[in-house]
Design an enzyme around this catalytic site. Structure first.
Site, mmCIF file in Angstrom:
data_model
loop_
_atom_site.group_PDB
_atom_site.id
_atom_site.type_symbol
_atom_site.label_atom_id
_atom_site.label_comp_id
_atom_site.label_asym_id
_atom_site.label_seq_id
_atom_site.Cartn_x
_atom_site.Cartn_y
_atom_site.Cartn_z
ATOM 1 N N LYS A 13 0.796 -1.168 -0.079
ATOM 2 C CA LYS A 13 0.128 -0.059 -0.113
ATOM 3 C C LYS A 13 0.991 1.308 -0.006
ATOM 4 O O LYS A 13 0.707 2.520 -0.736
ATOM 5 C CB LYS A 13 -0.997 -0.036 1.240
ATOM 6 C CG LYS A 13 -2.089 -0.913 1.117
ATOM 7 C CD LYS A 13 -2.993 -0.795 2.179
ATOM 8 C CE LYS A 13 -2.320 -0.768 3.744
ATOM 9 N NZ LYS A 13 -1.657 -2.023 3.998
ATOM 10 N N ARG A 88 -9.583 1.580 8.863
ATOM 11 C CA ARG A 88 -9.078 0.254 9.270
ATOM 12 C C ARG A 88 -10.280 -0.531 10.020
ATOM 13 O O ARG A 88 -9.945 -1.488 10.583
ATOM 14 C CB ARG A 88 -8.062 0.360 9.966
ATOM 15 C CG ARG A 88 -6.680 -0.028 9.210
ATOM 16 C CD ARG A 88 -5.667 0.140 10.242
ATOM 17 N NE ARG A 88 -4.466 -0.649 10.080
ATOM 18 C CZ ARG A 88 -3.375 -0.131 9.202
ATOM 19 N NH1 ARG A 88 -3.335 1.101 8.648
ATOM 20 N NH2 ARG A 88 -2.291 -0.796 9.043
ATOM 21 N N ARG A 127 11.646 -7.132 4.682
ATOM 22 C CA ARG A 127 11.611 -5.520 5.176
ATOM 23 C C ARG A 127 12.468 -5.413 6.536
ATOM 24 O O ARG A 127 13.028 -4.271 6.555
ATOM 25 C CB ARG A 127 10.129 -5.071 4.992
ATOM 26 C CG ARG A 127 10.113 -3.646 5.275
ATOM 27 C CD ARG A 127 8.840 -2.980 4.980
ATOM 28 N NE ARG A 127 7.954 -3.016 5.980
ATOM 29 C CZ ARG A 127 6.617 -2.763 6.228
ATOM 30 N NH1 ARG A 127 6.068 -2.166 4.968
ATOM 31 N NH2 ARG A 127 5.911 -2.884 7.099
ATOM 32 N N ARG A 133 11.829 -1.959 11.175
ATOM 33 C CA ARG A 133 10.324 -1.255 11.822
ATOM 34 C C ARG A 133 10.320 -2.287 12.960
ATOM 35 O O ARG A 133 10.180 -3.360 12.926
ATOM 36 C CB ARG A 133 9.369 -1.375 10.926
ATOM 37 C CG ARG A 133 8.971 0.164 10.422
ATOM 38 C CD ARG A 133 8.081 0.045 9.401
ATOM 39 N NE ARG A 133 6.871 -0.572 9.946
ATOM 40 C CZ ARG A 133 5.376 -0.641 9.235
ATOM 41 N NH1 ARG A 133 5.488 -0.008 8.247
ATOM 42 N NH2 ARG A 133 4.206 -0.965 9.695
ATOM 43 N N ARG A 144 -0.797 -8.069 13.522
ATOM 44 C CA ARG A 144 -1.327 -7.145 12.612
ATOM 45 C C ARG A 144 -2.203 -7.998 11.489
ATOM 46 O O ARG A 144 -3.144 -7.327 11.048
ATOM 47 C CB ARG A 144 -0.233 -6.595 11.788
ATOM 48 C CG ARG A 144 0.380 -5.390 12.728
ATOM 49 C CD ARG A 144 2.019 -4.792 12.659
ATOM 50 N NE ARG A 144 2.092 -4.510 11.271
ATOM 51 C CZ ARG A 144 3.222 -4.676 10.409
ATOM 52 N NH1 ARG A 144 4.270 -5.371 10.992
ATOM 53 N NH2 ARG A 144 3.312 -3.895 9.368
HETATM 54 P P1 ADP Z 1 1.069 -1.678 8.126
HETATM 55 O O1 ADP Z 1 -0.152 -1.629 6.998
HETATM 56 O O2 ADP Z 1 2.015 -2.568 7.409
HETATM 57 O O3 ADP Z 1 0.445 -2.642 9.295
HETATM 58 P P2 ADP Z 1 0.835 0.758 8.850
HETATM 59 O O4 ADP Z 1 2.203 1.809 8.532
HETATM 60 O O5 ADP Z 1 -0.318 1.171 7.807
HETATM 61 O O6 ADP Z 1 1.750 -0.407 8.505
HETATM 62 O O7 ADP Z 1 0.314 1.081 10.126
HETATM 63 C C1 ADP Z 1 1.215 0.792 11.267
HETATM 64 C C2 ADP Z 1 0.560 0.758 12.810
HETATM 65 O O8 ADP Z 1 0.051 2.115 12.917
HETATM 66 C C3 ADP Z 1 -0.740 -0.145 12.587
HETATM 67 O O9 ADP Z 1 -0.355 -1.414 13.101
HETATM 68 C C4 ADP Z 1 -1.408 0.638 13.934
HETATM 69 O O10 ADP Z 1 -0.849 0.390 15.077
HETATM 70 C C5 ADP Z 1 -1.202 2.315 13.506
HETATM 71 N N1 ADP Z 1 -2.285 2.614 12.443
HETATM 72 C C6 ADP Z 1 -2.113 3.004 11.396
HETATM 73 N N2 ADP Z 1 -3.297 3.372 10.724
HETATM 74 C C7 ADP Z 1 -4.109 3.261 11.876
HETATM 75 C C8 ADP Z 1 -5.633 3.497 11.734
HETATM 76 N N3 ADP Z 1 -6.426 3.668 10.684
HETATM 77 N N4 ADP Z 1 -6.327 3.025 13.142
HETATM 78 C C9 ADP Z 1 -5.661 2.823 13.964
HETATM 79 N N5 ADP Z 1 -4.409 2.554 14.026
HETATM 80 C C10 ADP Z 1 -3.807 2.520 13.060
#
Ligand code: ADP
Length: 187
Positions: A13, A88, A127, A133, A144
């Site tokens: 994404k 989400r 990654r 990360r 996740r």
């Molecule tokens: P990935 O899709 O690889 O898990 P992201 O960078 O999108 O990585 O998200 C990393 C973390 O940030 C998530 O696991 C969550 O803890 C937080 N996060 C991101 N977007 C949201 C959201 N819309 N609502 C709640 N937590 C979020």
């Protein structure tokens, strides 16, 4: 173009949002990136978000929704945006609708990048070796993916029901997937 991008962690994404943003001429807004900038900068928001992120849990809705509301009110998002990582869960999706209604607009499309969980787990573990990360460890990746399956995946039906969903296969080369996305959005 007002779009949301769905897909499991590791589906690409972030990479594709950056490319699609250039092609569509709208800002890519990644909630994960905004949280990471805040964690790095040691802001109050970052301190709150960090414990949830490190565990692979969603940051609480009231925190995330307020952050997105502020971001979407900025000038550069007035004519369109590509949201990566938001909504989400169903509550966030409802909240997004009301934010956009307040701004006098609505979503044009929800794009799901599909990829199976074995493939994305491999990608994320690789990654982890490059980017380091904090949430790319095996138990947190599993968490996740669980959160994705339980909370986020149901959004595809939600958007499909409104005729907004397009699905794009996330397997293949980066350019190939970008071309598929551009074609899907244009259609
Ligand atoms: P990935 O899709 O690889 O898990 P992201 O960078 O999108 O990585 O998200 C990393 C973390 O940030 C998530 O696991 C969550 O803890 C937080 N996060 C991101 N977007 C949201 C959201 N819309 N609502 C709640 N937590 C979020």
């Amino acid at each position: 173009m007002r779009a949301v991008l769905l897909g499991p962690p590791g589906a690409g994404k972030g990479t594709q949002a950056a490319r699609l943003s250039v092609r569509l001429g709208v800002p890519a807004i990644s909630t994960g990136d905004i949280f990471r900038v805040n964690v790095k900068g040691g802001t109050a928001l970052g301190l709150t978000a960090r414990e949830f992120m490190d565990a692979g849990h969603l940051v609480p809705d009231e925190v995330t929704n307020a952050m997105v509301r502020d971001r979407l009110a900025q000038d550069d998002a007035a004519e369109g945006f590509l949201l990566d990582g938001y909504p989400r869960n169903p509550e966030q999706a409802v909240e997004l609708d009301s934010m956009l209604a307040e701004l006098g607009s609505g979503l044009d499309v929800a794009i799901e990048i599909t990829a199976n969980f074995d493939v994305v787990t491999d990608r994320l573990l690789k990654r982890a070796q490059v980017e380091g990360r904090a949430d790319d460890t095996e138990p947190v990746i599993r968490k996740r993916l669980d959160v994705y399956a339980n909370s986020t995946a149901p959004l595809t039906a939600f958007y499909a029901g409104r005729g907004l969903l397009v699905q794009v296969d996330g397997l293949g080369g980066i350019d190939e997937v970008t071309d598929r996305l551009v074609a899907a959005v244009a259609a």
